[in-house]
Design a protein around this motif. Structure first.
Motif, short mmCIF file in Angstrom:
data_model
loop_
_atom_site.label_atom_id
_atom_site.label_comp_id
_atom_site.label_asym_id
_atom_site.label_seq_id
_atom_site.Cartn_x
_atom_site.Cartn_y
_atom_site.Cartn_z
N THR A 51 4.35 8.83 -13.19
CA THR A 51 4.18 7.72 -14.16
C THR A 51 2.64 8.06 -14.35
O THR A 51 1.95 8.50 -13.67
N ILE A 52 2.22 7.14 -15.55
CA ILE A 52 0.94 7.23 -15.96
C ILE A 52 0.44 5.52 -15.92
O ILE A 52 1.00 4.89 -16.77
N PRO A 53 -0.73 5.44 -14.89
CA PRO A 53 -1.31 6.11 -14.05
C PRO A 53 -0.21 6.28 -12.89
O PRO A 53 0.77 5.34 -12.71
N ASN A 61 7.34 3.79 -21.92
CA ASN A 61 7.41 3.33 -20.34
C ASN A 61 6.37 4.22 -19.39
O ASN A 61 6.45 3.81 -18.42
N TRP A 62 5.84 5.21 -20.10
CA TRP A 62 4.98 5.89 -19.31
C TRP A 62 5.58 6.75 -18.07
O TRP A 62 4.88 7.05 -17.20
N SER A 63 7.16 6.80 -18.08
CA SER A 63 7.63 7.63 -16.97
C SER A 63 8.27 8.97 -17.49
O SER A 63 9.02 9.39 -17.99
N MET A 64 7.00 9.78 -17.15
CA MET A 64 6.89 11.31 -17.50
C MET A 64 8.43 11.94 -16.61
O MET A 64 8.62 12.97 -17.38
N LYS A 119 10.18 7.48 -26.00
CA LYS A 119 9.96 6.15 -25.60
C LYS A 119 9.72 6.17 -23.97
O LYS A 119 8.93 5.59 -23.55
N GLN A 120 10.57 7.04 -23.14
CA GLN A 120 10.29 7.25 -21.91
C GLN A 120 9.15 7.43 -21.34
O GLN A 120 8.35 6.96 -20.57
N ALA A 121 8.38 8.63 -22.24
CA ALA A 121 7.33 9.12 -21.91
C ALA A 121 6.15 8.38 -22.37
O ALA A 121 5.06 8.12 -21.45
N PHE A 122 6.38 7.97 -23.68
CA PHE A 122 4.80 7.26 -23.99
C PHE A 122 4.79 5.84 -24.39
O PHE A 122 3.98 5.27 -24.79
#
Length: 318
Positions: free
Chosen positions: A63-65, A285-288, A280-283
């Motif tokens: 995740t980010i961070p 929710n930030w769940s890469m 949506k998951q990546a940018f």
């Protein structure tokens, strides 16, 4: 003993024939060397990020961070989408993606072919009209999506809403983009307007390549416009139609720009196609890690389309 030697001969023949096909396709070993720089660039900017970074990322809770010291989770991200909490969204997104493809591609085909046939006829200022037909394809996808989202709202500039609402009774609250099933059709309209130009250019070139003598002979024989189209134009465009439809199918299935610009995947998740779900998951929710896993699943499903496309490129339809 003879059987073993025959098997070896067949294996050697198959190997030689495969090499012969490669050399026949690209000319010679020199041709393969000319392709080497392109293959190197593709490996660096496409294959390595997808097969190494993307694949490895799909096995991590990244995740980010970053929130954990050891992000390695194995197949947990895949389980989340296939049998876990994300299964319902995955299945629904897959259904909507397939519906999106089955609606957009035929509409693209019909609009582009009709435009090509009209633009092939003699008319005043024909070069100008031919150029105007490409206005959508020349527009950035995000810009086209935002403009259509504005025109599909129940507001001052909601031109499309004002035209369609008296016919289909679209709810005023949010217009087309905030109400299902109208949100889906809002994206379809924007997508077809923006992308039909590619098919249009190819079809126009194909229509112009049909010998005019065939049409003259058909007219003398009493064939009407529909008969001329069915018996002359359509057979000449068959290979072009198959190739272009496959190209549009492969390159439409994962595009995010227009659906995101028009509805952002809403209302709720009604227009969350697979590409939008990954975005949506990546940018959002930030769940890469989960986004990478869904991307890998998506890539595996797209591979058959690519193989069919490659086959159509090499198959003789004449």
């Amino acid at each position: 003993m003879a059987t073993i030697e025959q098997d070896d001969d067949r294996f050697g023949a198959s190997q030689r024939s495969f090499l012969d096909r490669i050399l026949e396709e690209y000319g010679s070993l020199q041709g393969l060397l000319f392709l080497l720089p392109t293959l190197t660039i593709l490996s660096v900017i496409v294959f390595y990020p997808m097969l190494v970074n993307g694949l490895l990322l799909s096995f991590k809770q990244f995740t980010i961070p970053p929130t954990v010291a050891d992000p390695w989770v194995g197949l947990e991200n895949y389980k989340y989408w296939l049998i876990g909490g994300g299964q319902a969204l995955f299945v629904f997104s897959l259904k909507m993606t397939l519906l999106y493809e089955f609606v957009v591609i035929p509409l693209d085909l019909v609009v582009a072919l009709a435009a090509a046939l009209v633009m092939n006829e003699a008319m005043p200022a024909r070069p100008l009209w031919r150029g105007i037909m490409l206005a959508g394809y020349a527009s950035p996808p995000i810009a086209a999506g935002l403009v259509f989202a504005t025109m599909e709202q129940a507001a001052t500039y909601g031109v499309i809403y004002q035209i369609l609402s008296p016919i289909f009774d679209i709810p005023a609250g949010g217009g087309m983009t905030a109400n299902s099933p109208w949100a889906f059709w809002a994206i379809v309209l924007a997508k077809v307007w923006r992308d039909f130009g590619f098919m249009y250019v190819v079809f126009l070139a194909g229509v112009q390549s049909v010998p005019s003598e065939l049409y003259e002979i058909a007219k003398v024989d009493g064939a009407g416009p529909v008969q001329r189209f069915r018996n002359i134009t359509l057979p000449h465009l068959r290979t072009i139609i198959v190739t272009v439809v496959m190209i549009r199918t492969v390159f439409t299935v994962g595009k995010v720009a227009i659906p995101w610009a028009v509805t952002k995947g809403g209302p709720v998740n009604y227009t969350t196609f697979l590409g939008v779900a990954i975005f949506k998951q990546a940018f959002i929710n930030w769940s890469m890690g989960r986004a990478a896993a869904l991307g890998m699943i998506f890539a595996v499903m797209v591979v058959p389309l690519i193989l069919i496309w490659v086959k159509t490129e090499t198959e003789d339809f004449s």
